[in-house]
Scaffold this active site. Structure first.
Site, PDB file in Angstrom:
ATOM      1  N   HIS A 105     106.265  85.098  49.210  1.00 34.02           N
ATOM      2  CA  HIS A 105     106.823  85.417  50.539  1.00 34.02           C
ATOM      3  C   HIS A 105     107.603  86.731  50.529  1.00 34.02           C
ATOM      4  O   HIS A 105     107.834  87.312  51.582  1.00 34.02           O
ATOM      5  CB  HIS A 105     107.613  84.240  51.128  1.00 34.02           C
ATOM      6  CG  HIS A 105     109.010  84.030  50.628  1.00 34.02           C
ATOM      7  ND1 HIS A 105     109.343  83.090  49.685  1.00 34.02           N
ATOM      8  CD2 HIS A 105     110.178  84.607  50.971  1.00 34.02           C
ATOM      9  CE1 HIS A 105     110.633  83.100  49.471  1.00 34.02           C
ATOM     10  NE2 HIS A 105     111.180  84.019  50.242  1.00 34.02           N
ATOM     11  N   ASP A 242     104.754  79.897  45.008  1.00 40.47           N
ATOM     12  CA  ASP A 242     105.318  81.025  45.762  1.00 40.47           C
ATOM     13  C   ASP A 242     105.695  82.173  44.810  1.00 40.47           C
ATOM     14  O   ASP A 242     106.868  82.434  44.564  1.00 40.47           O
ATOM     15  CB  ASP A 242     106.537  80.534  46.554  1.00 40.47           C
ATOM     16  CG  ASP A 242     106.996  81.540  47.597  1.00 40.47           C
ATOM     17  OD1 ASP A 242     106.509  82.688  47.572  1.00 40.47           O
ATOM     18  OD2 ASP A 242     107.854  81.185  48.432  1.00 40.47           O
ATOM     19  N   GLY A 670     117.739  85.876  49.852  1.00 41.35           N
ATOM     20  CA  GLY A 670     118.015  87.036  48.990  1.00 41.35           C
ATOM     21  C   GLY A 670     117.890  86.629  47.536  1.00 41.35           C
ATOM     22  O   GLY A 670     117.556  87.430  46.672  1.00 41.35           O
ATOM     23  N   ASN A 671     118.176  85.316  47.272  1.00 39.18           N
ATOM     24  CA  ASN A 671     117.882  84.776  45.944  1.00 39.18           C
ATOM     25  C   ASN A 671     116.393  84.489  45.808  1.00 39.18           C
ATOM     26  O   ASN A 671     115.927  84.115  44.732  1.00 39.18           O
ATOM     27  CB  ASN A 671     118.653  83.471  45.682  1.00 39.18           C
ATOM     28  CG  ASN A 671     120.038  83.704  45.155  1.00 39.18           C
ATOM     29  OD1 ASN A 671     121.019  83.309  45.766  1.00 39.18           O
ATOM     30  ND2 ASN A 671     120.127  84.368  44.013  1.00 39.18           N
ATOM     31  N   SER A 672     115.662  84.644  46.901  1.00 41.05           N
ATOM     32  CA  SER A 672     114.215  84.495  46.823  1.00 41.05           C
ATOM     33  C   SER A 672     113.692  85.445  45.766  1.00 41.05           C
ATOM     34  O   SER A 672     113.993  86.637  45.798  1.00 41.05           O
ATOM     35  CB  SER A 672     113.574  84.868  48.152  1.00 41.05           C
ATOM     36  OG  SER A 672     113.813  83.884  49.099  1.00 41.05           O
TER      37      SER A 672
HETATM   38  N1  ASP Z   1     113.221  80.614  51.025  1.00 43.74           N
HETATM   39  C1  ASP Z   1     114.514  81.084  51.241  1.00 43.74           C
HETATM   40  C2  ASP Z   1     114.508  82.310  52.101  1.00 43.74           C
HETATM   41  O1  ASP Z   1     113.493  82.875  52.303  1.00 43.74           O
HETATM   42  C3  ASP Z   1     115.279  81.269  49.994  1.00 43.74           C
HETATM   43  C4  ASP Z   1     116.607  80.683  50.234  1.00 43.74           C
HETATM   44  O2  ASP Z   1     117.184  80.992  51.266  1.00 43.74           O
HETATM   45  O3  ASP Z   1     117.085  79.902  49.431  1.00 43.74           O
HETATM   46  O4  ASP Z   1     115.459  82.751  52.675  1.00 43.74           O
END
Ligand code: ASP
Length: 736
Positions: A105, A242, A670-672
């Site tokens: 993503h 992902d 942002g930790n993504s």
């Molecule tokens: N999947 C989340 C995001 O895209 C990651 C997270 O927020 O923990 O923001």
């Protein structure tokens, strides 16, 4: 409850400021900031620790087998050299040739921009067999944290007590830019950014290696990268692969450079070691990454604003926009591709907002903040000196949010009016750019400063390609209809002019979108150097609209700055007094700077009587696969799974390939893409999400419900090498 150290110490250290601002290593910085004698055991669970704190948070007690210096050391190679920020996400270098692993993503926009109905990289996936096959991702940048320095004194010396609030924001902004520009001059090729740690109080200047040539290397088909779609997003159990690979490039001399076919792969100082043995339940894991934004140090009135105004507005506006875009793309794959990045990002925020609305109620966050403030008021009232200084503080903050709540609907609709239809978003960027670029560099809004302008124009150009005329007309009409029934809209002259047009809204929206040339790349590019007058003279209807509405938007921007300035000052004082009142429970909110968080691979109980285990497997993936969207699994995966071609990557206890896992770290957007590291700092997974209950993390973290989700490195290696045959990438990762 985890063993940890007083967060007061952290707060005090970060609240301390110093006049000099030379860059230095962690120990020198810490030594100068405050005395270490402040450390004391205390209650705490949450923790997105700034890297300045690594030496003080008891890494060993938390199960990490590395010293602070081994994790970050500007004078030597350290783990942080293998971590990068990839646009708004995080990534890791996993080879000596700049190979980056991040989320599917996070690479999505690059995959989408390179896709056409004929060469559908989103649906089919993508493998670059050689470096020459890699696809440039022109709006991607990569940065690596090199050093940091406290510049609070320098920033705050730009303000004075008698300053108006809007001026305060502008002065802070200007001083931050001055420091950034100076630091970039002193460190050519690097990117400097001043981050606000504690609102209105502490500022840290970060220096980044900044790479601007980034390319797509590998993406699994979307049916793997986003398996489960929005139904499974923000949910556990999860069976989503992902992840994607990108690569960063430099000029042949190793210096950062814009894209060029002559560029060569970036050589990281120290890539991360990939550990194909993965993890098991109970193991310690930690993450390094760039969490975007949390709002844990805010008041009850802020929670009310979020709960009653902002979040419900997002849910309704975004779900409507997503439905329109999905309808538009249903019969035309080219349109579907154009809309896919936007749909994905709106859907992500929409579902997160729904999770937050439920979580705020369930975790009684408003009540918690109210109780905290009752105690704080009593503390303030107990001392006449404090009373004279802080008595009105909370009321003053409440007043700002109460005004924002009152005007929230109108202000949000006006903003969406110029962002939901792509053509108006482009028109605004062009007109705003033309106006701002006529000012001296330091006085411009950030996207139009010389140091950012080429990235901004790059983004505008890419946005042009994603525009669909019919969808734009629907978005415009929808926003106008909403504004028509919104109190206050008719009081804004240019808005009223449009709303009362004799042509009727439907015709008006269609004709603007039919006649604008902002879907024409050549025309848009020719606008980059035009003045506002020249843009008006072009006669383009979308540009004319924006020119007419522009003073309204500038007024709103000034209003926002005034509020920001007010809150900035008030929150600065609030932190001061809360620190005295509570003597703990403080960490700076996430602000897209590098943080460490640590936890365990562990189950959780989201509701009474249900316990969710922390590892999913290929068997679970097969069970979930129905062949109907969003649970479609590509044939090569099914074949390899049925033939048990596991390539030695199966989990020793589970006897199959682990797919995703759950752990109790403190993460947010942002930790993504953050690496999930084992106790030795080896990569065992890639973080991509949180459980539904953990959407509330942004407001408050809780050991019971806060769980993050990552894809297991064994699934990554299996899909990449065994299923899709990209063995060269597996080898590149494992052979260093
Ligand atoms: N999947 C989340 C995001 O895209 C990651 C997270 O927020 O923990 O923001």
């Amino acid at each position: 409850m985890s063993n940890c150290y007083s967060l007061l110490a952290v707060a005090l250290r970060l609240l301390c400021t110093r006049a000099d601002s030379g860059f230095m290593g962690i120990s020198g910085f810490m030594g100068l900031l405050c005395s270490v004698g402040l450390l004391a055991p205390a209650r705490c669970d949450e923790g997105m620790f700034p890297i300045s704190e690594l030496a003080n948070i008891g890494l060993k007690n938390r199960g990490i087998e590395l010293t602070a210096d081994e994790i970050f050391n500007p004078q030597a190679k350290s783990i942080v050299d293998g971590i990068c920020r990839v646009n708004g996400c995080t990534g890791s270098f996993v080879s000596n040739a700049g190979l980056i692993i991040t989320n599917h993503h996070c690479a999505f926009d690059a995959i989408q921009k390179a896709s056409t109905p004929e060469r559908d990289l989103l649906n089919d996936g993508f493998i670059a067999q050689t470096l020459a096959d890699e696809v440039p991702a022109p709006n991607y940048t990569v940065r690596i944290t090199e050093s940091y320095a406290d510049v609070s004194a320098e920033v705050l010396s730009a303000t004075s007590p008698e300053m108006g609030y809007s001026d305060r924001t502008k002065s802070i902004d200007r001083r931050k830019k001055e420091l950034e520009i100076q630091a970039e001059k002193d460190n050519p090729g690097m990117r400097a950014e001043v981050a606000e740690m504690f609102v209105g109080k502490t500022y840290v200047l970060f220096l980044y290696t900044y790479l601007k040539d980034v390319r797509l290397v590998f993406a699994p088909p979307i049916s793997i990268g986003a398996f489960g779609g929005e139904l499974d997003n923000w949910e556990w159990p999860r069976h989503t692969g992902d992840y994607s690979f990108m690569r960063a490039y430099t000029a042949p001399d190793g210096k950062p450079a814009e894209y060029s076919p002559n560029n060569v792969p970036y050589v990281p100082k120290r890539p991360l070691r990939v550990q194909p043995k993965g993890i098991d339940e109970g193991d310690t894991v930690f993450l390094l990454g760039y969490p975007g934004r949390t709002v844990r140090n805010r008041t009850e009135s802020f929670i009310q604003y979020e709960q009653n105004v902002r979040l419900p507005l997002i849910v309704s506006l975004y779900s409507w926009q997503i439905a329109e875009m999905e309808k538009a793309g249903a019969k035309d794959r080219a349109v579907a591709i154009k809309h896919s990045t936007r749909i994905k990002s709106l859907a992500n925020v929409e579902k997160r907002s729904r999770g937050q609305l439920i979580g705020l109620q369930r975790a009684k966050i408003q009540q918690q903040r109210a109780d905290r403030e009752t105690k704080l008021k009593a503390f303030i009232a107990s001392d006449p000196v404090k009373y004279s200084k802080y008595a009105l503080l909370l009321d003053q903050i409440d007043m700002v949010y109460s005004e924002m709540s009152k005007k929230g609907t109108l202000e949000t609709y006006l903003r969406e009016l110029r962002t939901a239809p792509r053509a108006l978003a482009i028109a605004f960027a062009l007109y705003d750019g033309a106006t701002e670029r006529a000012k001296p560099d330091l006085e411009r809004e950030a996207p139009y400063m010389d140091r950012n302008w080429s990235q901004s124009t790059q983004q505008i150009k890419l946005d042009v390609g994603d525009r669909d005329q019919a969808t734009d007309a629907k978005m415009l009409l929808g926003m106008l209809e909403l504004l028509q029934s919104t109190p206050g809209a008719q009081d804004i002259e240019p808005v009223a002019r449009v709303l009362n047009s004799s042509e009727g809204l439907n015709k008006l929206a269609s004709s603007v979108m039919e006649n604008t040339k902002l879907g024409d790349l050549e025309f848009v590019t020719s606008c980059f150097n035009k003045s506002p007058q020249e843009l008006i003279a072009s006669g383009d209807p979308a540009l004319l609209w924006i020119a007419d509405l522009y003073p309204t938007y500038v007024k709103q921007r000034d209003k926002d700055k005034e509020r920001e300035g007010k809150l900035n000052q008030l929150y600065g004082s609030l932190i001061e007094i809360q620190r005295l009142a509570e003597a703990s429970e403080f960490l700076p909110d996430a602000n897209a700077t590098l943080r460490l968080t640590v936890g365990k691979v562990e189950a959780y109980s989201p509701i009474d009587a249900i316990v969710k285990k922390p590892i999913t497997t290929l068997d679970g993936l097969l069970e979930k696969t129905t062949g109907q969207e969003p649970y479609v699994t590509p044939v090569p995966v099914l074949e390899a799974a049925r033939a048990k071609r596991f390539a030695g990557l199966e989990h020793p206890r589970l006897k199959t390939i682990p797919v995703a896992f759950l752990y109790s770290t403190d993460t947010t957007g942002g930790n993504s893409g953050s690496p999930v590291l084992n106790a030795k700092g080896e990569l065992v997974g890639v973080n991509f999400d949180r459980a539904f209950e953990a959407t509330i993390n942004d407001f408050a973290w809780n050991q019971r419900y806060s769980r993050s989700i990552g894809v297991d490195v064994r699934y990554v290696l299996w899909i990449t090498g065994e299923v899709f045959g990209a063995k060269h990438l597996v080898q590149e990762m494992l052979s260093k």
